[in-house]
Design a protein around this motif. Structure first.
Motif, PDB file in Angstrom:
ATOM      1  N   VAL A   1      11.713 120.635  85.414  1.00  0.00           N
ATOM      2  CA  VAL A   1      12.415 119.535  84.770  1.00  0.00           C
ATOM      3  C   VAL A   1      13.210 118.775  85.818  1.00  0.00           C
ATOM      4  N   ALA A   2      12.879 117.493  86.046  1.00  0.00           N
ATOM      5  CA  ALA A   2      13.539 116.708  87.082  1.00  0.00           C
ATOM      6  C   ALA A   2      14.949 116.325  86.664  1.00  0.00           C
ATOM      7  N   ARG A   3      15.876 116.386  87.626  1.00  0.00           N
ATOM      8  CA  ARG A   3      17.224 115.896  87.424  1.00  0.00           C
ATOM      9  C   ARG A   3      17.661 115.249  88.726  1.00  0.00           C
ATOM     10  N   GLU A   4      17.471 113.937  88.839  1.00  0.00           N
ATOM     11  CA  GLU A   4      17.696 113.173  90.060  1.00  0.00           C
ATOM     12  C   GLU A   4      16.823 113.764  91.165  1.00  0.00           C
ATOM     13  N   ASP A   5      17.474 114.256  92.278  1.00  0.00           N
ATOM     14  CA  ASP A   5      16.710 114.830  93.386  1.00  0.00           C
ATOM     15  C   ASP A   5      16.567 116.336  93.222  1.00  0.00           C
ATOM     16  N   ARG A   6      16.822 116.841  92.025  1.00  0.00           N
ATOM     17  CA  ARG A   6      16.934 118.280  91.829  1.00  0.00           C
ATOM     18  C   ARG A   6      16.014 118.703  90.697  1.00  0.00           C
TER      19      ARG A   6
ATOM     20  N   PRO B   1       4.972 112.030 107.629  1.00  0.00           N
ATOM     21  CA  PRO B   1       5.267 111.122 106.504  1.00  0.00           C
ATOM     22  C   PRO B   1       4.750 111.629 105.162  1.00  0.00           C
ATOM     23  N   THR B   2       3.711 112.461 105.197  1.00  0.00           N
ATOM     24  CA  THR B   2       3.145 112.988 103.953  1.00  0.00           C
ATOM     25  C   THR B   2       3.873 114.226 103.444  1.00  0.00           C
ATOM     26  N   ALA B   3       4.845 114.722 104.223  1.00  0.00           N
ATOM     27  CA  ALA B   3       5.513 115.982 103.889  1.00  0.00           C
ATOM     28  C   ALA B   3       6.848 115.736 103.198  1.00  0.00           C
ATOM     29  N   GLU B   4       7.243 116.705 102.371  1.00  0.00           N
ATOM     30  CA  GLU B   4       8.478 116.611 101.615  1.00  0.00           C
ATOM     31  C   GLU B   4       9.254 117.918 101.751  1.00  0.00           C
ATOM     32  N   LEU B   5      10.528 117.815 102.138  1.00  0.00           N
ATOM     33  CA  LEU B   5      11.376 118.987 102.304  1.00  0.00           C
ATOM     34  C   LEU B   5      11.767 119.546 100.943  1.00  0.00           C
ATOM     35  N   LEU B   6      11.657 120.877 100.796  1.00  0.00           N
ATOM     36  CA  LEU B   6      12.055 121.582  99.576  1.00  0.00           C
ATOM     37  C   LEU B   6      13.010 122.703  99.940  1.00  0.00           C
ATOM     38  N   LEU B   7      14.068 122.886  99.177  1.00  0.00           N
ATOM     39  CA  LEU B   7      14.920 124.063  99.295  1.00  0.00           C
ATOM     40  C   LEU B   7      14.971 124.745  97.939  1.00  0.00           C
ATOM     41  N   LEU B   8      14.677 126.038  97.931  1.00  0.00           N
ATOM     42  CA  LEU B   8      14.750 126.826  96.708  1.00  0.00           C
ATOM     43  C   LEU B   8      16.009 127.676  96.787  1.00  0.00           C
TER      44      LEU B   8
ATOM     45  N   THR C   1      16.508 114.226  99.907  1.00  0.00           N
ATOM     46  CA  THR C   1      17.873 114.057 100.413  1.00  0.00           C
ATOM     47  C   THR C   1      18.810 115.152  99.922  1.00  0.00           C
ATOM     48  N   ALA C   2      18.620 115.624  98.692  1.00  0.00           N
ATOM     49  CA  ALA C   2      19.457 116.713  98.194  1.00  0.00           C
ATOM     50  C   ALA C   2      19.211 117.989  98.992  1.00  0.00           C
ATOM     51  N   ALA C   3      17.935 118.244  99.312  1.00  0.00           N
ATOM     52  CA  ALA C   3      17.605 119.415 100.122  1.00  0.00           C
ATOM     53  C   ALA C   3      18.227 119.308 101.509  1.00  0.00           C
ATOM     54  N   ARG C   4      18.137 118.123 102.110  1.00  0.00           N
ATOM     55  CA  ARG C   4      18.687 117.963 103.453  1.00  0.00           C
ATOM     56  C   ARG C   4      20.207 118.110 103.448  1.00  0.00           C
ATOM     57  N   ALA C   5      20.873 117.605 102.410  1.00  0.00           N
ATOM     58  CA  ALA C   5      22.326 117.732 102.319  1.00  0.00           C
ATOM     59  C   ALA C   5      22.737 119.201 102.227  1.00  0.00           C
ATOM     60  N   PHE C   6      21.996 119.992 101.450  1.00  0.00           N
ATOM     61  CA  PHE C   6      22.293 121.417 101.338  1.00  0.00           C
ATOM     62  C   PHE C   6      22.065 122.118 102.675  1.00  0.00           C
ATOM     63  N   LEU C   7      20.980 121.766 103.344  1.00  0.00           N
ATOM     64  CA  LEU C   7      20.668 122.364 104.644  1.00  0.00           C
ATOM     65  C   LEU C   7      21.772 122.073 105.659  1.00  0.00           C
TER      66      LEU C   7
END
Length: 360
Positions: A9-14, A70-77, A32-38
């Protein structure tokens, strides 16, 4: 950009992932949310993970995140407790492969030789299970290489199709006295060869880098040696794109890296890039000049490096993955290592071809 599956379930960048076990909620942060947490919260989780390696440090991961395709997307679990506090986290990338399907892999793969969850609850089986299952809820195949088999994550993904890689850790000081007679004899013979070179007028020097500038200069030499070995050439080549990528990462991580180099008459004959955390060093990229392989410069360098690290207070030198290349296992066995293992595990989704190809 691929859309998440309906069970996310999407919630903004989360993205909120349904918990895999009671009292564990896994939040999947994207972009951007993942990068901010990192950049902010990851450091504390890393510090609270005794088993974490330099490959989980925020500097290392941020340097790789900055160089995503450019095709990649950062994910943090991020696994949270009932109060919403982060208790564990895992860094990953979702990327479109050359074949056109989506794949989720750990951030910094394949450079990282050990892939782990960080955080005080990283080794809780329920947390590892929740994070592993969250990885499978994207429209992507999941490939997790180099996960320590003894870790909670490694034990969980061992139920997936997987392959095992042997790894060697040398506890310091190296226990030469307890080795077999033939192994001790081989060490003495190699030492005599190098002492004879020095006594006959050759200049033999060993150096371990002590500054960022020295590290980057030594990396250029190491990259050239690695190319000579790979391509069986005698001339030095320019840095490849892969070499340039690693150099850019080292610029960011200079405080947690060093290179040891052995030279003969002013020419580098062996070099070894290591990362370190606390009292533990991790060999990441060794190389030697094939024109001097009769002198076993890799052995000569490793002997000097392990002796120096012992004097400096290090407790271990991890020699990392052991490939099927001729002589690798015998080379590492010469230093009485503790043998461990890592898993490369795959979980297929409906997104693309069989992710298990090559693991059978």
């Amino acid at each position: 950009m691929p859309r998440p599956r309906p069970d996310l379930v999407a919630r903004e960048d989360r993205l909120t992932v349904l918990p895999a076990v009671p009292d564990v909620s896994v939040q999947v942060m994207v972009g951007t949310a993942a990068r901010a947490f990192l950049d902010t919260a990851w450091q504390l989780l890393f510090e609270r993970t005794p088993l974490a390696t330099p490959y989980q440090s925020p500097l290392w991961l941020a340097a790789h995140a900055d160089r995503l395709a450019p095709t990649a997307e950062l994910l943090l679990l991020v696994a949270e407790d009932a109060t919403g506090r982060p208790r564990a986290a895992f860094a990953a990338v979702r990327n479109q492969t050359v074949g056109g399907w989506m794949e989720v892999t750990p951030l910094s793969t394949p450079a990282a030789e050990y892939v782990r969850i960080v955080g005080p609850d990283a080794e809780q089986p329920g947390v590892a299970a929740a994070i592993a299952e969250a990885l499978t809820r994207f429209d992507a195949d999941v490939m997790l290489p180099d996960v320590p088999a003894s870790s909670a994550l490694g034990r969980y993904i061992s139920q997936w199709q997987h392959a095992l890689t042997r790894c060697a850790r040398v506890d310091l000081p190296v226990p030469y006295a307890s080795m077999s007679r033939s192994t001790r004899r081989d060490h003495r013979r190699r030492q005599r060869d190098w002492h004879a070179l020095a006594e006959s007028g050759h200049c033999v020097t060993y150096h371990r880098t002590q500054s960022p500038a020295e590290l980057l200069d030594a990396y250029t030499v190491l990259a050239h040696l690695h190319q000579l070995r790979r391509h069986d050439r005698t001339e030095l080549l320019g840095l490849t794109s892969a070499d340039e990528r690693l150099r850019a990462v080292l610029e960011r991580c200079a405080d947690m890296a060093f290179i040891a180099t052995l030279t003969l008459d002013g020419r580098a004959v062996a070099a070894q890039l290591c990362l370190h955390r606390g009292r533990h060093a991790y060999s990441m990229l060794p190389a030697m000049d094939p024109a001097h392989q009769d002198l076993a410069p890799g052995h000569a360098l490793l002997r000097r490096l392990s002796d120096e690290l012992t004097t400096a207070g290090y407790a271990s030198l991890d020699l990392g993955r052991t490939t099927c290349a001729p002589g690798q296992a015998a080379y590492k066995n010469s230093y009485a290592p503790v043998w461990t293992g890592t898993l490369t595990a795959a979980r297929r989704t409906l997104a693309g071809p069989d992710a298990m190809r090559g693991l059978a």
